[in-house]
Design an enzyme around this catalytic site. Structure first.
Site, mmCIF file in Angstrom:
data_model
loop_
_atom_site.group_PDB
_atom_site.id
_atom_site.type_symbol
_atom_site.label_atom_id
_atom_site.label_comp_id
_atom_site.label_asym_id
_atom_site.label_seq_id
_atom_site.Cartn_x
_atom_site.Cartn_y
_atom_site.Cartn_z
ATOM 1 N N LEU A 90 126.904 47.350 -9.352
ATOM 2 C CA LEU A 90 125.779 46.639 -10.045
ATOM 3 C C LEU A 90 125.581 46.665 -11.446
ATOM 4 O O LEU A 90 125.363 45.914 -12.224
ATOM 5 C CB LEU A 90 124.392 46.763 -9.245
ATOM 6 C CG LEU A 90 124.243 46.297 -7.768
ATOM 7 C CD1 LEU A 90 122.698 46.571 -7.397
ATOM 8 C CD2 LEU A 90 124.747 44.927 -7.438
ATOM 9 N N CYS A 142 161.038 36.881 -11.967
ATOM 10 C CA CYS A 142 161.276 35.588 -12.596
ATOM 11 C C CYS A 142 162.600 35.414 -13.300
ATOM 12 O O CYS A 142 162.680 34.296 -13.840
ATOM 13 C CB CYS A 142 159.854 35.140 -13.437
ATOM 14 S SG CYS A 142 159.971 35.902 -15.049
ATOM 15 N N ASP A 163 141.559 44.855 -8.875
ATOM 16 C CA ASP A 163 141.534 46.129 -9.575
ATOM 17 C C ASP A 163 142.680 46.873 -9.203
ATOM 18 O O ASP A 163 142.451 48.293 -9.303
ATOM 19 C CB ASP A 163 140.276 46.594 -9.016
ATOM 20 C CG ASP A 163 140.085 47.289 -7.682
ATOM 21 O OD1 ASP A 163 140.880 46.503 -7.030
ATOM 22 O OD2 ASP A 163 139.133 47.767 -7.381
ATOM 23 N N CYS A 202 138.438 51.821 -12.089
ATOM 24 C CA CYS A 202 136.990 52.109 -12.422
ATOM 25 C C CYS A 202 136.600 53.306 -11.991
ATOM 26 O O CYS A 202 135.556 53.890 -12.286
ATOM 27 C CB CYS A 202 136.567 50.742 -12.366
ATOM 28 S SG CYS A 202 137.163 49.462 -13.030
HETATM 29 ZN ZN ZN Z 1 159.055 37.875 -14.832
#
Ligand code: ZN
Length: 253
Positions: free
Chosen positions: A68, A246, A127, A186
């Site tokens: 919170l 990619c 996360d 975190c």
């Molecule tokens: Zn890439």
């Protein structure tokens, strides 16, 4: 748009860059948010307030008291509830016109594929590296734009990868999966509350502009924020020809 909508969205409609047409594009848009923590909280709130037609919320976690301090979509009264249910209630309160779909689950690759395929833009507000790589791969394969954010301690970053463009770099170009970069989380290292809010709001801003058709901002760029010095830097990313996701060797896969 009816009179109530014209009034609700009037401050957007007044902007020449948005206008009625741009607002209508938001009303027709579908967004997937992966993670309803510190980044996803403000991002979801702004997307709902702005009138994005459909928001799909995906998170497997429940609200914990320690969330919170920064995950502002959740409330003390929703501690113990699934984060998606807690977020759903808050979004419905802000804008009941938005169709909100709460998926209380950790999406595997095939579920992720199905969710991304139905979305116009994806916000990675997770996360952990495993989710970030899976979301990046899926968006790249399906040519869906991805707004990727991360924050830990006092450092945050955000990029927009518009995979509708063949020359766009990807998250893996920036942080290759096999680089074994140390994962700071975190839960163990701490994070400054307003920093996640700032990055999450920037993710919402980039998603909204993309949906409206404004081609200015963080496409193919990396914005880094250090909240101690309040140093904000923007740099161009370049596509890694040997990227496992990619790069040229994967072209057409
Ligand atoms: Zn890439």
């Amino acid at each position: 748009m009816n009179d109530q909508q014209l009034l609700r969205y009037s401050r957007h409609i007044l902007l020449p860059e948005i206008g009625i047409d741009g607002q209508q594009r938001l009303l027709d848009a579908k967004v997937l948010i992966v993670g309803l923590g510190g980044l996803g909280s403000p991002a979801a709130l702004y997307l709902a307030a702005s009138g994005v037609g459909q928001i799909v919320l995906c998170d497997h976690d429940t609200v914990d008291l320690s969330n919170l301090q920064r995950q502002i979509i959740h409330r003390t009264s929703t501690v113990g509830q699934p984060k998606t249910a807690s977020a759903y209630a808050a979004l419905h309160d802000i804008n009941p016109e938005v169709e909100c779909i709460a998926l209380d689950m950790r999406a595997d690759e095939s579920q992720l594929h199905e969710l991304v395929a139905k979305s116009d833009v994806v916000l990675d507000c997770s996360d952990n590296f495993a989710t970030r790589y899976a979301v990046n791969r899926t968006c790249q394969q399906l040519h869906k734009p991805l707004v990727s954010g991360a924050a830990v301690q006092f450092d945050g970053q955000i990029s927009l990868f518009d995979f509708r463009r063949p020359d766009t770099p990807c998250y893996n170009c920036l942080f290759p999966e096999d680089s074994q970069a140390a994962e700071l989380r975190c839960a163990t290292t701490g994070v400054f509350a307003p920093l996640v809010g700032f990055i999450g709001i920037l993710q919402a801003a980039e998603a909204l502009k993309l949906l409206i058709g404004i081609e200015r901002g963080l496409g193919g760029k990396l914005l880094t924020v250090n909240a101690l010095d309040m140093n904000i830097m923007r740099s161009e990313l370049s596509k890694d020809a040997d990227c496992a996701v990619c790069g040229g060797s994967r072209a057409g896969v």
